[in-house]
Scaffold this motif. Structure first.
Motif, PDB file in Angstrom:
ATOM      1  N   ARG A  73       0.609  -1.182  -0.015  1.00 47.72           N
ATOM      2  CA  ARG A  73       0.150   0.137  -0.030  1.00 47.72           C
ATOM      3  C   ARG A  73       1.354   1.087   0.015  1.00 47.72           C
ATOM      4  N   TYR A 111       0.952   4.212  -2.789  1.00 49.95           N
ATOM      5  CA  TYR A 111       0.753   5.833  -1.736  1.00 49.95           C
ATOM      6  C   TYR A 111       1.923   6.736  -2.532  1.00 49.95           C
ATOM      7  N   VAL A 141      -0.389   7.172  -6.208  1.00 48.47           N
ATOM      8  CA  VAL A 141      -1.776   6.573  -6.430  1.00 48.47           C
ATOM      9  C   VAL A 141      -2.504   6.564  -5.903  1.00 48.47           C
ATOM     10  N   ARG A 142      -3.720   7.071  -6.041  1.00 41.83           N
ATOM     11  CA  ARG A 142      -5.398   7.519  -5.069  1.00 41.83           C
ATOM     12  C   ARG A 142      -5.426   6.217  -3.520  1.00 41.83           C
ATOM     13  N   LYS A 143      -5.997   6.043  -3.278  1.00 44.33           N
ATOM     14  CA  LYS A 143      -6.492   5.421  -2.369  1.00 44.33           C
ATOM     15  C   LYS A 143      -7.310   3.888  -3.326  1.00 44.33           C
ATOM     16  N   TRP A 144      -8.095   4.644  -3.563  1.00 40.99           N
ATOM     17  CA  TRP A 144      -9.022   3.769  -3.674  1.00 40.99           C
ATOM     18  C   TRP A 144      -8.703   3.195  -5.507  1.00 40.99           C
ATOM     19  N   ILE A 147      -6.856   0.100  -3.873  1.00 43.64           N
ATOM     20  CA  ILE A 147      -7.389  -0.893  -2.932  1.00 43.64           C
ATOM     21  C   ILE A 147      -7.993  -1.760  -4.049  1.00 43.64           C
ATOM     22  N   THR A 148      -8.300  -0.882  -5.235  1.00 43.62           N
ATOM     23  CA  THR A 148      -8.902  -1.783  -6.718  1.00 43.62           C
ATOM     24  C   THR A 148      -7.805  -2.049  -7.271  1.00 43.62           C
TER      25      THR A 148
END
Lengths: 310, 367
Positions: free
Chosen positions: B246, B250, B254-257, B260-261
């Motif tokens: 993660r 970051y 890269v955005r959080k969503w 995650i995806t």
């Protein structure tokens, strides 16, 4: 994880972030709402029963006279199941965690887990077609030789479709739950405790009673309670195996009924007040199992905090 | 030390211990004596096994107690009981599988798999029993119903369960809401399946008028049972995704969503997929919720939003409890066991697939 940095960057993905976090929050809340609405809708649909004329309710004496015998029946079935499955489950779990050769232990664990994979209706069919006729012979013997004990009072059922058979089938069904949970706990016993006991010259059984069982006691209790929750709510095994009837003390005659089986057997033809009655019975079952499960989970979570096992 | 003087040449290490063959001798003796006892009450396998087992446990413990002392005897008794409990636990499993195979295989024909019960009446079954013609009618409609209802239940539960797990692991900060969700998900796993069925029936009864019974109502009922399983397994899988992945994402902005995806879920996908498969295996065999939500049909119905539907479990249930012909129950029994075999094969396949997914698509830990 610094979310600040991500937020400050701004740009095209921002709405994606909001949508995704919103959706996941909504999904979480939906689960809470679902459990809540289970209770709400059951209460709404059950309400007519409580306002109804007692004479209109099945049995003609009001809802509580109707529900009381089947609550007792449910408790009896679950109690038989637990009395059989708890010692057996602990034994199996100990076998897998401390007795079986290491190489086979995991495989044997899978084998017991297979018991959980068999659908309940298949257990019901098995209990009805295979187990009940076998047990009928034993019940006959019990009625002749131990008939003076109220629970074995004759005449024994010729088909074997009795409360005791239903309890035994339920025991088979809750066995994998009790086994897998207690196995997990037994494996978490601090190795040093076990080795210390063995180093002092304890036999394997003394080691288990001195280090494994005291450590695992809360786990065993909660495993048994989760098994109890399953046994209370199990429908098909009882619906197929038990030839139900009025509340009787004898476990080897036909008779007695459980809430879940009562609902399953009568719901397809029910309408109007009878429907409300059955849903109210379901509500009672829901409350009982909810209470049992909450207590079990509470014991598990309390245990987690001070055991240091995780 | 009387023993030492009696057998002076035995090693000090094995002093006071039984030779290793002792228990085998005791076992053989108890099988023989057990057979004799069983013959007294009318010889058959069950009393023989029972008497032999009890005799062996008592005699084995007694012999150990005499030779090695009380502590060793207790240890041995515990060992016997623990081994015994495992063997006893295996009995129902073997018996169930044997019964289903023995009684299910004869009924498992092409005709059974690809015809429905439409038009199969008691008269036809009576004829089968009287003249020995092949059993007509099958479980095609029930197989269709099972697949349809399970598919819809999966479509409802997987997104909700997945997103809820993502919320618990990625977004929540361990606050009250997250703890409440975790707790009630655990509690939900214990909801009796029939109560889930009653809930769906009550919900749709309120929305669309009483007596609304369709495949979709059943799918909602199954979702109530399935969601907690999906949440629990997905949560466990997301938790073991290393934080470094993660943070690396970051660090690249890269955005959080997207993280995650694109990073977290793909890493955990094997575990998630096997968890979902196990959840499907759990609900595919549910009977009680279907009974109160989807009714019962004897013909093929592909539409989950209209009319009653059958599934394999309810098919088995009704074939046993209310045989098509009340006087000749054999054809119905045969159909029930064949359906049970199909159902068990489905469940076992799903379990196998889950294990294969978990193994084959497991994230590669080192590159």
């Amino acid at each position: 994880m610094s979310t600040n940095a991500v937020k400050r960057a701004g740009g095209a993905g921002q709405s994606g972030d909001k949508i995704f976090s919103g959706a996941s929050l909504a999904a979480g809340c939906l689960i809470l709402a679902a459990l809540f609405s289970v209770a709400v809708f059951l209460i709404i649909e059950a309400l007519p029963v409580f306002g109804a004329d007692p004479a209109d309710v099945t049995g003609g004496d009001g809802f509580f006279t109707y529900i009381f015998p089947i609550v007792i029946g449910t408790v009896i079935a679950a109690a038989i199941a637990l009395l059989i499955a708890t010692p057996l489950g602990i034994g199996v779990a100990l076998f897998i965690s401390h007795y079986a050769p290491r190489r086979f232990a995991q495989g044997l664990g899978y084998v017991i887990d297979l018991l959980a994979a068999i659908p309940s209706v298949v257990y019901g069919a098995w209990g009805y077609a295979v187990l009940a006729p076998q047990l009928a012979i034993a019940y006959d013997w019990l009625a002749r030789n131990a008939g003076w004990i109220p629970i074995f009072e004759g005449p024994a059922s010729q088909t074997g479709r009795t409360m005791l058979t239903a309890g035994i089938v339920l025991a088979v069904m809750v066995l994998p739950i009790i086994t897998s949970l207690s196995r997990e706990i037994f494996l978490q016993t601090p190795k040093l405790h076990e080795e210390a006991a063995l180093a002092m010259g304890a036999t394997r059984w003394e080691m288990i009673t001195m280090s494994v069982l005291p450590f695992a006691r809360p786990g065993i209790i909660s495993a048994a309670m989760l098994g109890l929750g399953r046994a209370l709510g199990e429908t098909m095994a009882v619906a197929l195996v038990l030839s139900g009837g009025a509340l009787t003390a004898s476990l080897i005659q036909s008779g007695n009924q459980t809430i879940a089986a009562e609902i399953a057997l009568n719901f397809p033809e029910a309408y109007g007040l009878r429907l409300a009655e059955l849903i109210a019975a379901g509500l009672v079952l829901f409350v009982i199992t909810l209470a049992v499960n909450i207590v079990a989970r509470w014991i598990i979570s309390r245990h987690k905090e001070f055991s240091g096992a995780n | 030390m009387a023993n030492a003087t009696l057998t002076p040449r035995r090693s000090q290490l094995t002093k006071g211990k039984m030779p290793s063959y002792t228990l085998w001798v005791v076992l053989a003796a108890s099988i023989v004596v057990g057979a004799a006892l069983a013959a007294l009450v009318g010889f058959s396998l069950v009393p023989w096994a029972l008497f032999s087992a009890v005799l062996f446990i008592v005699a084995g413990t007694a012999v150990t107690g005499v030779v090695e002392g009380a502590r060793k005897a207790r240890n041995r008794l515990a060992m016997f009981l623990i081994y015994g409990s495992f063997l006893v636990a295996l009995l129902p499993l073997l018996s169930v599988i044997w019964t289903v195979l023995e009684r299910g295989v004869p009924g498992l024909t092409y005709n059974f798999l690809f015809t429905s019960m439409n038009g199969v009446t008691g008269a036809i079954d009576n004829q089968v029993a009287a003249e020995g013609t092949p059993v007509l009618g099958g479980a095609y409609h029930a197989i269709v119903g099972t697949l349809q209802i399970t598919l819809w239940a999966t479509l409802i539960s997987v997104p909700i369960g997945l997103l809820a797990a993502v919320y618990l692991v990625e977004y929540s900060t361990g606050g009250k809401l997250a703890r409440a969700i975790t707790f009630f998900v655990d509690v939900m796993t214990g909801i009796p399946s029939i109560v889930a069925g009653l809930f769906a029936a009550a919900l749709f009864g309120q929305l669309f008028g009483p007596g609304t019974r369709t495949g979709f109502v059943a799918a909602v009922a199954l979702s109530v049972l399935m969601i907690p399983v999906v949440v629990r397994s997905t949560e466990e899988m997301l938790k073991i995704v290393p934080n470094e992945l993660r943070e690396a994402a970051y660090a690249l902005g890269v955005r959080k969503w997207r993280t995650i995806t694109r990073v977290v879920i793909p890493t955990a996908i094997s575990g998630i997929a096997s968890g979902v498969t196990l959840a499907i295996a759990r609900v595919i065999g549910e009977t009680a919720p279907i009974l109160v939500t989807a009714g019962f049909a004897s013909s093929i119905n592909w539409n989950v939003f209209g009319d009653w539907m059958s599934t394999l479990p309810t098919f088995i249930y009704y074939q046993i409890l209310t045989p098509t012909s009340p006087t000749a129950t054999d054809p119905s029994t045969q159909r029930a066991w064949a359906a049970a075999l199909v159902l068990i094969i489905m469940v076992m396949l799903l379990n196998l697939v889950a294990r294969l997914i978990a193994r084959l698509f497991a994230p590669k830990t080192s590159r």
